[in-house]
Design an enzyme around this catalytic site. Sequence first.
Site, PDB file in Angstrom:
ATOM      1  N   GLU A  24      38.469  42.423  37.998  1.00  0.00           N
ATOM      2  CA  GLU A  24      39.677  41.734  38.464  1.00  0.00           C
ATOM      3  C   GLU A  24      39.307  40.473  39.227  1.00  0.00           C
ATOM      4  O   GLU A  24      39.968  39.452  39.105  1.00  0.00           O
ATOM      5  CB  GLU A  24      40.509  42.657  39.371  1.00  0.00           C
ATOM      6  CG  GLU A  24      41.886  42.082  39.750  1.00  0.00           C
ATOM      7  CD  GLU A  24      41.884  41.176  40.971  1.00  0.00           C
ATOM      8  OE1 GLU A  24      42.850  40.432  41.142  1.00  0.00           O
ATOM      9  OE2 GLU A  24      40.917  41.186  41.752  1.00  0.00           O
ATOM     10  N   GLU A  25      38.249  40.563  40.047  1.00  0.00           N
ATOM     11  CA  GLU A  25      38.007  39.502  41.034  1.00  0.00           C
ATOM     12  C   GLU A  25      37.569  38.173  40.430  1.00  0.00           C
ATOM     13  O   GLU A  25      37.932  37.124  40.940  1.00  0.00           O
ATOM     14  CB  GLU A  25      36.968  39.959  42.066  1.00  0.00           C
ATOM     15  CG  GLU A  25      37.434  41.134  42.925  1.00  0.00           C
ATOM     16  CD  GLU A  25      38.535  40.761  43.898  1.00  0.00           C
ATOM     17  OE1 GLU A  25      39.010  39.611  43.872  1.00  0.00           O
ATOM     18  OE2 GLU A  25      38.930  41.649  44.685  1.00  0.00           O
ATOM     19  N   ASP A  70      40.058  46.376  49.071  1.00  0.00           N
ATOM     20  CA  ASP A  70      40.181  45.589  47.833  1.00  0.00           C
ATOM     21  C   ASP A  70      39.065  45.980  46.885  1.00  0.00           C
ATOM     22  O   ASP A  70      38.007  45.368  46.894  1.00  0.00           O
ATOM     23  CB  ASP A  70      40.141  44.100  48.171  1.00  0.00           C
ATOM     24  CG  ASP A  70      40.498  43.224  46.993  1.00  0.00           C
ATOM     25  OD1 ASP A  70      40.969  43.750  45.974  1.00  0.00           O
ATOM     26  OD2 ASP A  70      40.291  42.007  47.086  1.00  0.00           O
ATOM     27  N   HIS A 125      38.109  40.204  51.146  1.00  0.00           N
ATOM     28  CA  HIS A 125      36.914  39.495  50.640  1.00  0.00           C
ATOM     29  C   HIS A 125      35.888  39.224  51.733  1.00  0.00           C
ATOM     30  O   HIS A 125      35.205  38.205  51.696  1.00  0.00           O
ATOM     31  CB  HIS A 125      37.306  38.171  49.967  1.00  0.00           C
ATOM     32  CG  HIS A 125      38.197  38.331  48.767  1.00  0.00           C
ATOM     33  ND1 HIS A 125      38.705  37.273  48.058  1.00  0.00           N
ATOM     34  CD2 HIS A 125      38.659  39.439  48.133  1.00  0.00           C
ATOM     35  CE1 HIS A 125      39.443  37.716  47.048  1.00  0.00           C
ATOM     36  NE2 HIS A 125      39.438  39.038  47.086  1.00  0.00           N
ATOM     37  N   ASP A 144      47.109  47.006  44.516  1.00  0.00           N
ATOM     38  CA  ASP A 144      46.032  46.079  44.900  1.00  0.00           C
ATOM     39  C   ASP A 144      46.396  45.305  46.156  1.00  0.00           C
ATOM     40  O   ASP A 144      45.949  44.185  46.359  1.00  0.00           O
ATOM     41  CB  ASP A 144      45.721  45.120  43.733  1.00  0.00           C
ATOM     42  CG  ASP A 144      44.460  44.307  43.979  1.00  0.00           C
ATOM     43  OD1 ASP A 144      43.650  44.697  44.845  1.00  0.00           O
ATOM     44  OD2 ASP A 144      44.280  43.270  43.315  1.00  0.00           O
ATOM     45  N   HIS A 156      41.750  48.255  40.746  1.00  0.00           N
ATOM     46  CA  HIS A 156      40.525  47.691  40.143  1.00  0.00           C
ATOM     47  C   HIS A 156      39.282  48.168  40.883  1.00  0.00           C
ATOM     48  O   HIS A 156      39.210  48.143  42.104  1.00  0.00           O
ATOM     49  CB  HIS A 156      40.582  46.170  40.007  1.00  0.00           C
ATOM     50  CG  HIS A 156      40.593  45.381  41.284  1.00  0.00           C
ATOM     51  ND1 HIS A 156      39.440  45.026  41.960  1.00  0.00           N
ATOM     52  CD2 HIS A 156      41.615  44.861  42.005  1.00  0.00           C
ATOM     53  CE1 HIS A 156      39.759  44.309  43.018  1.00  0.00           C
ATOM     54  NE2 HIS A 156      41.062  44.203  43.087  1.00  0.00           N
TER      55      HIS A 156
HETATM   56 ZN   LIG Z   1      42.021  43.149  44.587  1.00  0.00          ZN
END
Ligand SMILES: [Zn+2]
Length: 468
Positions: free
Chosen positions: A332-333, A298, A431, A360, A286
Amino acid sequence: MGQRPIVAIGLPFLLFGWLISVGAAPRQDGLGSSDHAWLDAYRDPAARLIGEALASTFAWERLSTLTDTIGNRLSGSPALDRAIEWAVAEMKRDGLENVHTERVMVPKWVRGTESADIVEPFHHSMVMLGLGDSVGTPAAGIQAEVLTVHTFEELDANASRARGRVVFFNAPFTNYGETVRFRAAGPSRAARYGAVAVLVRSIGPDGLRTPHTGALTYTNDAPKIPAAAVSAEDADRLQRMTDRGARVVVRLKMEAHLDPDVESANVVGEIRGRERPDEVVLVSGHLDSWDVGAGATDDGGGCVVTWEALRLMKKLNLRPRRTVRVVLWTNEENGGRGGLAYRDQHRAELPKHVLMLESDGGVFRPLGFGFSGSERARQTVKAVASLLGGIGADQVNVGGGGADIGPSVAEAHIPSASLDVDGSKYFLIHHTPADTVDKIDPLEMAKCAAAVAVLAYVTADLPGRLGE
Ligand SMILES: [Zn+2]
């Protein structure tokens, strides 16, 4: 405690390591067995794909270009739009076929400025990140006494004390699956008892005063209240103050808000199959990320290594029987709209999908794949993975999938895979502002690309369809 912080390893060291190992990496001895005579035809192309991937730091350089020049890429941001344009242009430059975007409407959450301060008994500015999709506070902020809890049961037992308070979930991180519920469900559970805001201990192992964002999920039976994550160190400080019997008051200021949906896109490129171009092996990552750090692990890395599978085939002039398609998902998030849109836009074509793979989980040292599908298909994937023994990526574990391929896989019962890697570092930077390309080793990343390339190529080229 007990968690080693990631140290940014110098590139010269990485390159030195790469020079040492590249000579030994593509070994093909001791692989497979005579049970799989068909596999012999794939030893040479697999060795070439692995050799080409490991002969340069192309994947890492591409990821560093993405993350240094565009940076993080939240849904609805101009940066994600630029990343989509960049990916289309680069795929065309690689010589991929049928390169295009597919329109997806996505939510646009905007963080704005934000802060969280302890104002009593002593002033202290905490390191925090608002949770994705959170509402904001009034301009003057929300100031209230803290109620500290460690479980939902403890919250329920103290329900009468939650009214008018900032509920602080201070659950120690054990693993993501176990603790992410405080981030996702905590805000609405506290709001049901009249809480005015929520703080959560960051969902990740203790780092170096690093807050972790991520999405919350409001339920309809409670008011939407603002919520933020604080670093482990600040969580510990709040706990110590509480333990000393102090009345702890915090002031939370957040400008966060949700704007109307905006247009975004999945990015698609292909190597068209030479015999059955309508049958598809899909590999993906993603392209969107959270709005902090650089979205390297990510999931910029997942995008680049799956895209590499096609670039390597093109470079080596390897055209399999079936089509290999790379998809870089949007959103995606905080919505999963890219994966949902693909399912809807490709519904008629889904039965022609032979395998869907999503990467991922980071592009650290590859171990192999997670796989979900029939036992017969699993045996074939295991045989294909044996071609990756030389780079240590020959495991086939139970359970393969991903958030974006999920809707299509569920609808059409498509065999699905994930790239499985050493996961020990992933949640430390997940994140956070520390999700940057320096955490990624160019050789490990090249091996990830090689693993995806071999699985995609061989699966797309098998004489019979996977599992049949
Ligand atoms: Zn991800």
